[in-house]
Design a protein around this motif. Structure first.
Motif, mmCIF file in Angstrom:
data_model
loop_
_atom_site.group_PDB
_atom_site.id
_atom_site.type_symbol
_atom_site.label_atom_id
_atom_site.label_comp_id
_atom_site.label_asym_id
_atom_site.label_seq_id
_atom_site.Cartn_x
_atom_site.Cartn_y
_atom_site.Cartn_z
ATOM 1 N N GLY A 69 0.855 -1.164 0.227
ATOM 2 C CA GLY A 69 -0.042 -0.033 -0.004
ATOM 3 C C GLY A 69 0.811 1.290 0.032
ATOM 4 N N LEU A 70 2.096 1.217 -0.573
ATOM 5 C CA LEU A 70 2.859 2.353 -0.383
ATOM 6 C C LEU A 70 3.031 3.136 -1.932
ATOM 7 N N VAL A 71 2.551 2.189 -2.926
ATOM 8 C CA VAL A 71 2.802 2.749 -4.223
ATOM 9 C C VAL A 71 1.439 2.455 -5.003
ATOM 10 N N ARG A 72 0.932 3.305 -6.081
ATOM 11 C CA ARG A 72 -0.072 2.697 -6.777
ATOM 12 C C ARG A 72 0.575 2.854 -8.676
ATOM 13 N N MET A 87 0.038 8.674 -2.180
ATOM 14 C CA MET A 87 -1.191 8.003 -2.122
ATOM 15 C C MET A 87 -2.268 8.670 -1.654
ATOM 16 N N SER A 88 -2.108 9.850 -1.367
ATOM 17 C CA SER A 88 -3.184 10.924 -1.197
ATOM 18 C C SER A 88 -4.060 10.873 -2.377
ATOM 19 N N SER A 89 -5.547 11.166 -2.130
ATOM 20 C CA SER A 89 -6.511 11.041 -3.172
ATOM 21 C C SER A 89 -6.276 12.225 -4.235
ATOM 22 N N HIS A 90 -5.797 11.933 -5.440
ATOM 23 C CA HIS A 90 -5.711 12.938 -6.216
ATOM 24 C C HIS A 90 -5.803 12.132 -7.717
ATOM 25 N N HIS A 92 -5.174 12.443 -12.255
ATOM 26 C CA HIS A 92 -3.952 12.770 -13.192
ATOM 27 C C HIS A 92 -4.450 13.497 -14.588
ATOM 28 N N ALA A 93 -3.728 14.213 -15.047
ATOM 29 C CA ALA A 93 -3.751 14.604 -16.338
ATOM 30 C C ALA A 93 -2.670 14.092 -17.068
ATOM 31 N N GLN A 94 -2.866 13.716 -18.366
ATOM 32 C CA GLN A 94 -1.637 13.155 -19.220
ATOM 33 C C GLN A 94 -1.624 13.927 -20.331
ATOM 34 N N CYS A 95 -0.587 14.312 -20.939
ATOM 35 C CA CYS A 95 -0.446 15.147 -22.233
ATOM 36 C C CYS A 95 -0.317 14.189 -23.416
ATOM 37 N N ASP A 96 -1.131 14.160 -24.386
ATOM 38 C CA ASP A 96 -1.308 13.447 -25.583
ATOM 39 C C ASP A 96 -0.028 13.518 -26.383
ATOM 40 N N GLN A 97 0.719 14.616 -26.207
ATOM 41 C CA GLN A 97 1.876 14.875 -26.953
ATOM 42 C C GLN A 97 3.264 14.240 -26.617
ATOM 43 N N CYS A 98 3.646 14.430 -25.446
ATOM 44 C CA CYS A 98 4.700 13.977 -24.716
ATOM 45 C C CYS A 98 4.414 12.934 -23.591
ATOM 46 N N GLY A 99 3.425 12.708 -23.089
ATOM 47 C CA GLY A 99 2.901 11.548 -22.108
ATOM 48 C C GLY A 99 3.027 12.039 -20.792
ATOM 49 N N LYS A 100 3.561 13.259 -20.831
ATOM 50 C CA LYS A 100 3.648 13.669 -19.110
ATOM 51 C C LYS A 100 2.535 13.549 -18.458
ATOM 52 N N ILE A 101 2.676 13.321 -17.075
ATOM 53 C CA ILE A 101 1.518 12.951 -16.044
ATOM 54 C C ILE A 101 1.449 13.986 -15.033
ATOM 55 N N VAL A 102 0.545 14.589 -14.699
ATOM 56 C CA VAL A 102 0.386 15.955 -14.175
ATOM 57 C C VAL A 102 -0.560 15.804 -12.818
ATOM 58 N N ASP A 103 -0.215 16.003 -11.577
ATOM 59 C CA ASP A 103 -1.317 15.741 -10.565
ATOM 60 C C ASP A 103 -2.451 16.829 -10.707
ATOM 61 N N PHE A 104 -3.714 16.455 -10.456
ATOM 62 C CA PHE A 104 -4.511 17.631 -9.924
ATOM 63 C C PHE A 104 -5.625 17.054 -8.762
ATOM 64 N N HIS A 105 -5.893 17.943 -8.088
ATOM 65 C CA HIS A 105 -6.957 17.846 -6.876
ATOM 66 C C HIS A 105 -8.333 18.202 -7.187
ATOM 67 N N PHE A 106 -9.253 17.255 -6.733
ATOM 68 C CA PHE A 106 -10.587 17.587 -6.886
ATOM 69 C C PHE A 106 -11.272 16.726 -5.994
ATOM 70 N N PRO A 107 -12.417 17.169 -5.128
ATOM 71 C CA PRO A 107 -12.835 16.285 -4.061
ATOM 72 C C PRO A 107 -13.393 15.001 -4.683
ATOM 73 N N THR A 108 -12.986 14.066 -4.044
ATOM 74 C CA THR A 108 -13.115 12.705 -4.200
ATOM 75 C C THR A 108 -14.683 12.350 -4.690
ATOM 76 N N LEU A 109 -14.744 11.831 -5.859
ATOM 77 C CA LEU A 109 -16.055 11.444 -6.311
ATOM 78 C C LEU A 109 -16.759 10.393 -5.639
ATOM 79 N N THR A 110 -17.193 10.596 -4.713
ATOM 80 C CA THR A 110 -17.993 9.402 -3.942
ATOM 81 C C THR A 110 -19.198 9.040 -4.375
ATOM 82 N N GLU A 111 -19.906 10.258 -4.862
ATOM 83 C CA GLU A 111 -21.347 10.208 -5.317
ATOM 84 C C GLU A 111 -21.455 9.252 -6.415
ATOM 85 N N ILE A 112 -20.573 9.442 -7.155
ATOM 86 C CA ILE A 112 -20.599 8.610 -8.388
ATOM 87 C C ILE A 112 -20.439 7.022 -8.148
ATOM 88 N N GLU A 113 -19.575 6.769 -6.998
ATOM 89 C CA GLU A 113 -19.513 5.574 -6.506
ATOM 90 C C GLU A 113 -20.799 5.014 -5.823
#
Ligand code: ZN
Ligand code: MN
Length: 144
Positions: A69-72, A87-90, A92-113
């Motif tokens: 549970g240290l890595v995902r 492991m904090s809830s966040h 990801h956005a990925q770039c279609d050109q270079c493949g870079k992955i950037v974190d972004f934060h948004f309230p966890t979508l518990t309602e969808i679950e």
């Protein structure tokens, strides 16, 4: 030693995972990385220090960290798996050109679950949401 590394080492010890120099190096590399590296990236970053280490060794260690549970593991379509020790809830956005992955934060979508559980009768364990597009660097490369 960072606090996160100390905590991670404690968790491994508690889980009965034996520490090796390679395991230590892979874990601290991941904890310092913000790039969401592949196993190959990690292998290449550490190969000077550990010439006898193989990519398979990196994979096996990552598997141990995931089980503890240290890595995902992140999978994005056809790319090879990327690894994240944050492991904090966040999300990801990925770039279609270079493949870079950037974190972004948004309230966890518990309602969808919850809705999915109600409508499907599933015992929902999680959901995934990834955004993709063109990163800032690639945007400026495209316009210059
Ligand atoms: Zn990009
Ligand atoms: Mn991340």
């Amino acid at each position: 030693m960072t606090n996160r590394l100390e905590q991670a080492l404690g968790k491994l010890k508690h889980s009965g995972v034996r520490m090796t120099p390679q395991r230590y190096a892979i874990l601290s590399h991941l904890l310092n990385a913000t790039s969401h590296p592949t196993a190959d990236d990690i292998y290449r970053a550490l190969e000077d220090k550990f010439p006898n280490m193989s990519v398979a060794t990196v994979y096996n260690n990552l598997k141990v960290f995931i089980e503890t549970g240290l890595v995902r593991e992140l999978t994005f379509g056809d790319n090879s798996s990327r690894f994240d020790a944050d492991m904090s809830s966040h999300y990801h956005a990925q770039c279609d050109q270079c493949g870079k992955i950037v974190d972004f934060h948004f309230p966890t979508l518990t309602e969808i679950e919850h809705t999915a559980a109600v409508e499907t009768g599933f015992q929902v364990r999680g959901h995934r949401l990834d955004v993709h597009g063109v990163c800032k660097d690639c945007q400026s490369r495209m316009t210059h």
